[in-house]
Design a protein around this motif. Structure first.
Motif, PDB file in Angstrom:
ATOM      1  N   VAL A  62      17.706 -12.427   1.637  1.00 20.00           N
ATOM      2  CA  VAL A  62      17.428 -11.963   0.230  1.00 20.00           C
ATOM      3  C   VAL A  62      17.378 -10.586   0.232  1.00 20.00           C
ATOM      4  CG1 VAL A  62      16.757 -13.887  -0.523  1.00 20.00           C
ATOM      5  CG2 VAL A  62      15.198 -12.457   0.640  1.00 20.00           C
ATOM      6  N   SER A  63      18.118  -9.924   1.279  1.00 19.00           N
ATOM      7  CA  SER A  63      17.993  -8.262   1.058  1.00 19.00           C
ATOM      8  C   SER A  63      18.663  -7.487  -0.197  1.00 19.00           C
ATOM      9  CB  SER A  63      18.648  -7.764   2.371  1.00 19.00           C
ATOM     10  OG  SER A  63      20.025  -8.207   2.554  1.00 19.00           O
ATOM     11  N   PHE A  64      19.568  -8.555  -0.888  1.00 20.95           N
ATOM     12  CA  PHE A  64      20.220  -7.889  -2.050  1.00 20.95           C
ATOM     13  C   PHE A  64      19.066  -7.729  -3.191  1.00 20.95           C
ATOM     14  CE2 PHE A  64      20.013 -12.579  -2.610  1.00 20.95           C
ATOM     15  CZ  PHE A  64      19.534 -12.761  -3.969  1.00 20.95           C
ATOM     16  N   LEU A  65      17.791  -8.318  -3.021  1.00 25.00           N
ATOM     17  CA  LEU A  65      16.690  -7.885  -4.068  1.00 25.00           C
ATOM     18  C   LEU A  65      16.145  -6.658  -3.703  1.00 25.00           C
ATOM     19  CD1 LEU A  65      14.955 -11.513  -3.955  1.00 25.00           C
ATOM     20  CD2 LEU A  65      16.764 -10.610  -5.670  1.00 25.00           C
ATOM     21  N   GLY A  66      16.377  -5.846  -2.735  1.00 30.00           N
ATOM     22  CA  GLY A  66      16.112  -4.516  -2.648  1.00 30.00           C
ATOM     23  C   GLY A  66      14.943  -4.574  -1.388  1.00 30.00           C
ATOM     24  N   ASP A  67      14.435  -3.322  -1.424  1.00 33.54           N
ATOM     25  CA  ASP A  67      13.316  -2.947  -0.505  1.00 33.54           C
ATOM     26  C   ASP A  67      12.180  -3.181  -1.103  1.00 33.54           C
ATOM     27  OD1 ASP A  67      15.526  -1.980   1.514  1.00 33.54           O
ATOM     28  OD2 ASP A  67      15.596   0.037   0.809  1.00 33.54           O
ATOM     29  N   GLU A  68      11.031  -3.204   0.069  1.00 29.44           N
ATOM     30  CA  GLU A  68       9.815  -3.041  -0.160  1.00 29.44           C
ATOM     31  C   GLU A  68       9.439  -1.708  -0.179  1.00 29.44           C
ATOM     32  OE1 GLU A  68       8.876  -7.818   1.039  1.00 29.44           O
ATOM     33  OE2 GLU A  68       8.197  -6.374   2.199  1.00 29.44           O
ATOM     34  N   ASP A  69       7.823  -1.499  -0.122  1.00 28.11           N
ATOM     35  CA  ASP A  69       7.392  -0.046   0.034  1.00 28.11           C
ATOM     36  C   ASP A  69       7.138   0.453   1.348  1.00 28.11           C
ATOM     37  OD1 ASP A  69       7.299   0.191  -3.065  1.00 28.11           O
ATOM     38  OD2 ASP A  69       5.735  -1.332  -2.754  1.00 28.11           O
ATOM     39  N   ALA A  70       7.198   1.596   1.483  1.00 31.94           N
ATOM     40  CA  ALA A  70       6.954   2.129   2.751  1.00 31.94           C
ATOM     41  C   ALA A  70       5.577   2.034   3.229  1.00 31.94           C
ATOM     42  CB  ALA A  70       7.459   3.786   2.657  1.00 31.94           C
ATOM     43  N   PRO A  71       5.179   2.232   4.558  1.00 38.45           N
ATOM     44  CA  PRO A  71       3.914   1.987   4.946  1.00 38.45           C
ATOM     45  C   PRO A  71       3.051   3.216   4.513  1.00 38.45           C
ATOM     46  CG  PRO A  71       5.307   1.633   6.818  1.00 38.45           C
ATOM     47  CD  PRO A  71       6.530   2.381   5.566  1.00 38.45           C
ATOM     48  N   VAL A  72       1.733   2.968   4.300  1.00 35.80           N
ATOM     49  CA  VAL A  72       0.900   4.064   4.027  1.00 35.80           C
ATOM     50  C   VAL A  72      -0.436   4.103   4.908  1.00 35.80           C
ATOM     51  CG1 VAL A  72       1.235   3.660   1.429  1.00 35.80           C
ATOM     52  CG2 VAL A  72      -0.547   2.031   2.580  1.00 35.80           C
ATOM     53  N   ASP A  73      -1.075   5.146   4.917  1.00 37.48           N
ATOM     54  CA  ASP A  73      -2.529   5.433   5.901  1.00 37.48           C
ATOM     55  C   ASP A  73      -3.409   4.172   5.695  1.00 37.48           C
ATOM     56  OD1 ASP A  73      -1.041   7.571   6.674  1.00 37.48           O
ATOM     57  OD2 ASP A  73      -2.258   8.963   5.398  1.00 37.48           O
ATOM     58  N   ASP A  74      -4.148   3.973   6.913  1.00 35.10           N
ATOM     59  CA  ASP A  74      -5.188   2.901   6.871  1.00 35.10           C
ATOM     60  C   ASP A  74      -6.324   3.152   5.725  1.00 35.10           C
ATOM     61  OD1 ASP A  74      -3.697   1.817   8.869  1.00 35.10           O
ATOM     62  OD2 ASP A  74      -5.376   1.853  10.323  1.00 35.10           O
ATOM     63  N   GLU A  75      -6.519   4.240   5.414  1.00 36.21           N
ATOM     64  CA  GLU A  75      -7.376   4.720   4.393  1.00 36.21           C
ATOM     65  C   GLU A  75      -7.078   4.194   2.934  1.00 36.21           C
ATOM     66  OE1 GLU A  75      -6.268   6.747   6.410  1.00 36.21           O
ATOM     67  OE2 GLU A  75      -7.871   7.106   7.714  1.00 36.21           O
ATOM     68  N   TYR A  76      -5.727   3.769   2.811  1.00 35.62           N
ATOM     69  CA  TYR A  76      -5.215   3.609   1.474  1.00 35.62           C
ATOM     70  C   TYR A  76      -5.841   2.079   1.108  1.00 35.62           C
ATOM     71  CZ  TYR A  76      -1.706   3.197  -2.426  1.00 35.62           C
ATOM     72  OH  TYR A  76      -1.186   3.018  -3.586  1.00 35.62           O
ATOM     73  N   TYR A  77      -5.876   1.508   2.052  1.00 39.13           N
ATOM     74  CA  TYR A  77      -6.244   0.061   1.802  1.00 39.13           C
ATOM     75  C   TYR A  77      -7.844  -0.316   1.298  1.00 39.13           C
ATOM     76  CZ  TYR A  77      -2.194  -1.326   4.427  1.00 39.13           C
ATOM     77  OH  TYR A  77      -0.960  -1.411   4.761  1.00 39.13           O
ATOM     78  N   ALA A  78      -8.651   0.783   1.840  1.00 33.08           N
ATOM     79  CA  ALA A  78      -9.935   0.535   1.508  1.00 33.08           C
ATOM     80  C   ALA A  78     -10.474   0.355   0.058  1.00 33.08           C
ATOM     81  CB  ALA A  78     -10.963   1.478   2.378  1.00 33.08           C
ATOM     82  N   THR A  79      -9.961   0.785  -0.816  1.00 36.32           N
ATOM     83  CA  THR A  79     -10.192   0.721  -2.157  1.00 36.32           C
ATOM     84  C   THR A  79      -9.176  -0.370  -3.000  1.00 36.32           C
ATOM     85  OG1 THR A  79      -8.830   2.760  -2.757  1.00 36.32           O
ATOM     86  CG2 THR A  79     -11.070   3.023  -2.197  1.00 36.32           C
ATOM     87  N   ALA A  80      -8.376  -0.989  -2.392  1.00 34.88           N
ATOM     88  CA  ALA A  80      -7.525  -1.954  -2.861  1.00 34.88           C
ATOM     89  C   ALA A  80      -7.774  -3.294  -3.112  1.00 34.88           C
ATOM     90  CB  ALA A  80      -6.012  -1.698  -2.050  1.00 34.88           C
ATOM     91  N   LEU A  81      -7.107  -4.211  -3.900  1.00 33.12           N
ATOM     92  CA  LEU A  81      -7.354  -5.297  -4.155  1.00 33.12           C
ATOM     93  C   LEU A  81      -6.131  -5.996  -3.341  1.00 33.12           C
ATOM     94  CD1 LEU A  81      -8.635  -8.182  -5.311  1.00 33.12           C
ATOM     95  CD2 LEU A  81      -6.889  -7.742  -7.383  1.00 33.12           C
ATOM     96  N   GLY A  82      -6.273  -6.806  -2.301  1.00 29.90           N
ATOM     97  CA  GLY A  82      -5.107  -7.445  -1.725  1.00 29.90           C
ATOM     98  C   GLY A  82      -4.818  -8.696  -2.297  1.00 29.90           C
ATOM     99  N   ILE A  83      -3.570  -9.049  -2.514  1.00 29.19           N
ATOM    100  CA  ILE A  83      -2.808 -10.466  -3.052  1.00 29.19           C
ATOM    101  C   ILE A  83      -2.103 -10.608  -2.041  1.00 29.19           C
ATOM    102  CG2 ILE A  83      -1.994 -11.699  -4.927  1.00 29.19           C
ATOM    103  CD1 ILE A  83      -2.674  -9.351  -6.869  1.00 29.19           C
TER     104      ILE A  83
END
Length: 326
Positions: A62-83
């Motif tokens: 299903v690559s025709f649907l396009g890419d996902e997002d580039a990696p981020v630093d670990d600190e980015y996750y700390a304030t996020a809601l994960g789904i």
């Protein structure tokens, strides 16, 4: 209860300025479509929020649907809601950094054997996680936004996980949600061309492998795709695994399996069935899945023979005690 769970998830989404979406390893169309679809819905509805889709692998299918997002630093996750979407157990999550998120919610249509989040919405009877995302949007359509792009992602996952709307999990609601998505202008010709047109090497492999199908005494069809065969036709693991679909229209064969040699001593198994269920067979070997579509991993060829014997016995018992199968 499901409405309550959906509302709890929406309320959590509203609380956070940063949301990261995850799915399972070796993703299929449902995993990609549901996560990309939800990401687009949330970006449209809440342009002030950061909404990312972060995983460690992807799918050529299903690559025709396009890419996902580039990696981020670990600190980015700390304030996020994960789904986490379409992932039954935490060890199957593609990006292990999901655990760094402040809170995690789960949306899934797999059996809830090992809960790993406090907030979850799980409906095992649904045809796909994409159907659930479509329902999520529809339930809160006065608050959420959708467009053709989001509808295309979700519709693609519904098509692939429902076997083009042929599996027993398809309901009237499945078709109503599909119709709602089509009303957004989804280009069905474009989707089906990408999903079901075969390039030359796959067509040659298809023709070759048809002569390699074998049957057990009671009608279990199976294939063994070794490394040599994969190399001969230049197949990825994903392309080799797709060979299980080549056996889906054999009359009287209600269970069919593809054994695919993987890295090291791995032998990946794709189990499919109609009328009779096959997920218990997969679970007995440490795998799992849906009633009629499951997978597992073996580690020697003796186990292949044992699993085939178990499948054969299961099919024998079903045929002896049931009517109306073909």
């Amino acid at each position: 209860m499901n409405i309550e769970n959906m509302r709890r998830i929406l309320d959590k989404i509203k609380e956070y300025d940063r949301i990261i979406i995850f799915r399972h390893k070796r993703p299929d169309g449902d995993a990609v479509g549901s996560t990309k679809g939800l990401r687009e819905i949330l970006r449209l509805t809440y342009p002030e929020k950061e909404v990312l889709l972060l995983n460690a692998d992807y799918s050529d299918y299903v690559s025709f649907l396009g890419d996902e997002d580039a990696p981020v630093d670990d600190e980015y996750y700390a304030t996020a809601l994960g789904i986490v979407i379409d992932t039954a157990t935490s060890d199957r999550i593609s990006n292990p950094k999901y655990a760094l998120c402040r809170e995690i919610v789960r949306i899934d249509h797999h059996i809830d054997n090992k809960p790993y989040t406090e907030i979850s919405w799980v409906e095992e009877e649904k045809s796909s996680s994409c159907e659930m995302i479509a329902e999520f949007y529809y339930t809160f359509r006065d608050e959420l936004k959708i467009n053709k792009e989001a509808a295309t992602y979700i519709y693609t996952g519904m098509v692939t996980d429902s076997g083009r709307f042929r599996f027993r999990s398809v309901s009237g609601d499945t078709m109503r949600y599909a119709g709602m998505l089509l009303d957004q202008g989804v280009d069905v010709d474009h989707i089906y061309a990408h999903l079901y047109m075969k390039d030359y090497k796959n067509l040659r492999f298809h023709g070759y492998v048809l002569s390699k199908i074998k049957m057990t005494e009671n009608g279990v069809a199976y294939l063994y795709v070794d490394h040599r065969m994969q190399k001969k036709f230049g197949l990825s693991m994903e392309e080799a695994s797709a060979s299980v679909s080549y056996m889906d229209s054999i009359k009287d064969s209600l269970i069919w399996l593809a054994f695919i040699e993987g890295p090291g001593d791995e032998i990946r198994v794709r189990l499919r069935s109609r009328f009779v269920t096959c997920n218990e067979l997969a679970e007995a070997w440490g795998g799992g899945g849906h009633d009629c579509a499951a997978g597992a991993t073996l580690h020697n060829k003796k186990d292949v023979k044992t699993l085939l014997a178990q499948a054969d016995e299961r099919l024998k018992n079903y045929k002896e005690n049931n009517e109306g199968w073909l």
